[in-house]
Design a protein around this motif. Sequence first.
Motif, PDB file in Angstrom:
ATOM      1  N   GLU A 183       0.709  -1.173   0.195  1.00 54.21           N
ATOM      2  CA  GLU A 183       0.005  -0.142   0.008  1.00 54.21           C
ATOM      3  C   GLU A 183       0.832   1.344   0.052  1.00 54.21           C
ATOM      4  OE1 GLU A 183      -4.023  -1.536   2.059  1.00 54.21           O
ATOM      5  OE2 GLU A 183      -2.505  -0.271   3.492  1.00 54.21           O
ATOM      6  N   LYS A 184       2.114   1.097   0.472  1.00 55.43           N
ATOM      7  CA  LYS A 184       2.859   2.128   0.601  1.00 55.43           C
ATOM      8  C   LYS A 184       3.343   2.971  -0.851  1.00 55.43           C
ATOM      9  CE  LYS A 184       4.681   2.801   5.045  1.00 55.43           C
ATOM     10  NZ  LYS A 184       5.933   3.343   5.833  1.00 55.43           N
ATOM     11  N   ARG A 236       1.438  -3.500   5.587  1.00 61.05           N
ATOM     12  CA  ARG A 236       0.712  -2.613   4.451  1.00 61.05           C
ATOM     13  C   ARG A 236       0.811  -3.506   3.169  1.00 61.05           C
ATOM     14  NH1 ARG A 236       0.910   2.804   5.717  1.00 61.05           N
ATOM     15  NH2 ARG A 236      -0.399   2.983   3.884  1.00 61.05           N
TER      16      ARG A 236
END
Length: 529
Positions: A316-317, A453
């Motif tokens: 997600e980053k 993430r």
Amino acid sequence: MNFRLSCVLAAALGYLALTQEMLWLRAVSYATGGHPGVFGQVLGAFLLGVALGALGGEYATKRLKRPLTALSMALGAAALMSWIGMAAPAYGFMQSQSLGMALIYTGIAASAALSGVSFPVLCHLALQDSVQRGSSASVGIGWIYLANIVGSTLAPLLTGFVLFNLFPLPQLVLFATVTALVLAAGLGFRRIALPLAAVGAVALVVVAHPRLYDNYFAHLHFKDQFAAKGPYKDVVETRSGVIAVYRDTKRVDGGPAVDVIYGGGMYDGTFNVDPLHDSNMIRRAYMMAALHRDPKRVLEIGMSGASWTSVMTSYEKIETLDVVEINPGYLRVAEEYPASRAAVHHPKVTLHVDDGRRWLNAHPEAKFDFVLMNTTWHWRDGSTNLLSAEFLEIVRAHLLPGGVMYYNTTGSDDVVHTAATVFPYVTKYANFIAVSDAPFGLTPEERRANFARFVRDGKPVFDLSDPASAKLHDEFVAMPLVDLATSYRDRPDLIRVTDDNMATEFKKTSRAGVNPSRRWSNLFSRVRW
């Protein structure tokens, strides 16, 4: 022979000769897994054959009463020799490595020798016509050579850039063979037996070709293991190379069947994104979460089957992911697998069909937090392009402050040493190294937050309620990242890889992942450092 017709024929001979050499080069390169000495070896065998053929051409022009007949027969024989000679090694390898390699270079030299007879005879016939018309012999030979050079130049342009993208190698072999036989039939029109023989040869070639070249690349790759392994599942060819997919149902580790991808005859990964079932060492991709705090802009050079691309899209980053892939055939392969297809079409992803170095040089404004390369075997032809100190400097100029480059060494200490001479910080995970101008100092808490993430289909990749997943997660979080820069930078036994020395390709040393056929081929490339 009419002089203008001779010029046309000289161009055709040049085109066919260079086309056959390119076909041989692709076949031999695939059989050796991309041995860096293949080009020189193929060219040497080809030129040796041409030289021997020229002697035969001299004999035909001086002692034979019908040199035109000799020209027709030589051209037809060269076509058949190339057709049979290119197929023979595929079956020779099933008996032994040495037999297959011996058949390759014998076939190259023999077909080139028969083809080499043609040009001197053609020059002789053309100059006879030129002199009879009162023209200068030297001018005539100049035009013949010019036509031959034009045809030879057309081969890499038409065959290399166009036909290799449209047709697989076996079909191009058939095209070159039939074209040469048709030319031989036309040249032998004065003796009815020659055109009839050429027509019969064409019929034989067309009928036998599919069976003779069946599973061609799988034979070249698996060699004496073909009977046990069987054929490929799929083969995709482009001008950039040959990609094959193989369904491995008999894995050494006893795991479930997987589809393995091969590029140019060497292992290129499997289609898998699950770190728990690590058939392709995909855990190395997830390790990026421990190498950079906030990698928003990422560049991936070399996509292969897009498994690594899929992992990147699940992080997600990452906000943007530029993927540079030189071979568009990988895009076609990726479309056949749901996870890879989703990655290729993910909104984060921007695909560029280009060479990695060329793309970086053409986009000096592009800056990235993280550059990823799952590099091919360090000893293969062209590997220097992505492993040299000069390339590392190019990437370094494209890194944002604190940026990280993360790539595969495939077991080469010279690659690590080279990285240490360019970047002040170097650390290793498995056979990958991460390099940066800033130290690698993520705390366990930062790593834990980053690994959380990774999300796929709305669920975290690392499910802490599952014991196996939680154990792997904890291993990632606690993984020590020791700085190796100083220890590798000061080693006198290692070589700094540069564009000039191409040390990964030509340094004589034991190489991880060496294709067994290279041991025979190395007899021709004894380079000592």
